[in-house]
Write a protein that holds these residues in place. Structure first.
Motif, PDB file in Angstrom:
ATOM      1  N   SER A  80       0.900  -0.797  -0.253  1.00  0.00           N
ATOM      2  CA  SER A  80      -0.211  -0.030   0.420  1.00  0.00           C
ATOM      3  C   SER A  80       0.466   0.903  -0.012  1.00  0.00           C
ATOM      4  N   ALA A  82       0.416   5.873   0.265  1.00  0.00           N
ATOM      5  CA  ALA A  82       0.200   6.816   0.021  1.00  0.00           C
ATOM      6  C   ALA A  82       0.323   7.391  -0.211  1.00  0.00           C
ATOM      7  N   VAL A  92      -4.573   7.004  -1.816  1.00  0.00           N
ATOM      8  CA  VAL A  92      -3.698   5.521  -0.866  1.00  0.00           C
ATOM      9  C   VAL A  92      -4.150   4.252  -2.567  1.00  0.00           C
ATOM     10  N   THR A  94      -3.397   0.209  -3.104  1.00  0.00           N
ATOM     11  CA  THR A  94      -3.094  -1.294  -3.057  1.00  0.00           C
ATOM     12  C   THR A  94      -3.301  -1.892  -4.052  1.00  0.00           C
ATOM     13  N   LEU A 118     -10.615   1.687   4.877  1.00  0.00           N
ATOM     14  CA  LEU A 118      -9.299   1.005   4.917  1.00  0.00           C
ATOM     15  C   LEU A 118      -8.884  -0.073   5.413  1.00  0.00           C
ATOM     16  N   GLU A 122      -2.778  -0.109   4.636  1.00  0.00           N
ATOM     17  CA  GLU A 122      -4.063   2.012   4.577  1.00  0.00           C
ATOM     18  C   GLU A 122      -3.332   2.893   5.193  1.00  0.00           C
TER      19      GLU A 122
END
Length: 131
Positions: A80, A82, A92, A94, A118, A122
């Protein structure tokens, strides 16, 4: 564009530092007043202020969390990431890696939070990206 703005900010900041160092080396009685500063110093200050304002929206805060999404798959191939600006707006991303497939997800982040649920990874990526 962001790289050019960041480079210009660095150059402008370096020039401003050199100007300040030069002023500090001047004897106290001979130091110029703010009105007597060279015109380029005023221009540099304005340019630095403009670059700082422009950089606020840049995706400068990032963090990557790697992990094993499933017990039977190792190697920390899932991740993940960000990508956020100063206000915590961004995304974000993933990627969940399984034995036979990989899936990728994108979730919009506003003010360091997300309307969608999330995963713990995350949330960890967002927390690590936060200054």
């Amino acid at each position: 564009m962001i790289v050019v703005a960041a480079l210009a900010l660095v150059i402008a900041a370096a020039a401003l530092v050199l100007a300040v160092v030069g002023l500090r080396r001047t004897a106290p009685g001979k130091r110029p007043t703010a009105d007597a500063l060279p015109e380029d110093v005023h221009g540099l200050r304005q340019e630095v202020a403009a670059l700082k304002a422009e950089a606020v929206d840049a995706l400068r805060h990032l963090s990557v969390v790697r992990y094993d999404a499933f017990g039977d798959v190792g190697g920390h191939l899932s991740w993940s990431v960000a990508l956020l600006d100063d206000a915590g707006h961004g995304v974000v991303l993933t990627s969940i890696h399984g034995r036979s497939e990989a899936r990728t997800y994108a979730k919009s982040i506003t003010g360091w939070t997300c309307e969608q649920q999330l995963s713990p990874e995350e949330e960890e990526a967002i927390a690590h990206a936060r200054p």
